[in-house]
Scaffold this motif. Structure first.
Motif, PDB file in Angstrom:
ATOM      1  N   GLY A  54       0.748  -1.253   0.196  1.00  0.00           N
ATOM      2  CA  GLY A  54      -0.044  -0.086   0.162  1.00  0.00           C
ATOM      3  C   GLY A  54       0.522   1.146  -0.004  1.00  0.00           C
ATOM      4  N   GLY A  55       2.077   1.231   0.106  1.00  0.00           N
ATOM      5  CA  GLY A  55       3.067   2.304   0.127  1.00  0.00           C
ATOM      6  C   GLY A  55       3.304   3.151  -1.391  1.00  0.00           C
ATOM      7  N   SER A  56       2.698   2.358  -2.411  1.00  0.00           N
ATOM      8  CA  SER A  56       2.976   2.943  -3.710  1.00  0.00           C
ATOM      9  C   SER A  56       1.902   2.932  -4.322  1.00  0.00           C
ATOM     10  N   THR A  57       1.302   3.982  -4.892  1.00  0.00           N
ATOM     11  CA  THR A  57      -0.092   3.945  -5.863  1.00  0.00           C
ATOM     12  C   THR A  57       0.342   4.754  -6.985  1.00  0.00           C
ATOM     13  N   TYR A  58      -0.421   4.337  -7.991  1.00  0.00           N
ATOM     14  CA  TYR A  58      -0.334   4.919  -9.456  1.00  0.00           C
ATOM     15  C   TYR A  58      -1.727   5.226 -10.027  1.00  0.00           C
ATOM     16  N   SER A  59      -2.172   6.239 -10.539  1.00  0.00           N
ATOM     17  CA  SER A  59      -3.456   6.463 -11.062  1.00  0.00           C
ATOM     18  C   SER A  59      -3.409   7.068 -12.270  1.00  0.00           C
TER      19      SER A  59
END
Length: 124
Positions: A54-59
């Motif tokens: 959950g430490g890295s997200t991309y949208s």
């Protein structure tokens, strides 16, 4: 791993929905998870993805600032909070899990497991 997407429905423009992707089978925290969508007559497109921790997200740019992806590994669930919905967000939304490299990817080819999809309809 088996994935079950839920939470879709009919909402007016400007409204909100929260999609859930529940996983069963193998250790869920080993996987990155992505959301994709496919509108009628269009190709599948990337929406958002989150790393194993959950430490890295991309949208995608089209949803940035409106959609938020998160996960609760204790519940084996990934969420997609969708706010300020627009008619162009209407689509079947799919979640997918990526095992080989547990970090976000916008390419559907990088994902190994797919859920069945949940329909989101945004009326104008």
């Amino acid at each position: 791993v088996q994935l079950q997407a839920s939470g879709g429905g009919l909402v007016q423009a400007g409204g909100s929905l929260r999609l859930s992707c529940a996983a069963s089978g193998r250790t869920f925290s080993d996987y990155a998870v992505g959301w994709f969508r496919q509108a009628p007559g269009k190709e599948r497109e990337f929406v958002a993805a989150i790393s194993w921790s959950g430490g890295s997200t991309y949208s995608a740019g089209s949803v940035k600032g409106r959609f938020t992806i998160s996960r609760d590994n204790a519940k084996n669930t990934v969420y997609l909070q969708m706010n300020s919905l627009k008619p162009e967000d209407t689509a079947v939304y799919f979640c997918a899990a990526r095992a080989r490299y547990p970090y976000p990817s916008a390419s559907g080819r990088d994902y190994d497991y797919w859920g069945q999809g949940t329909l989101v309809t945004v009326s104008s």
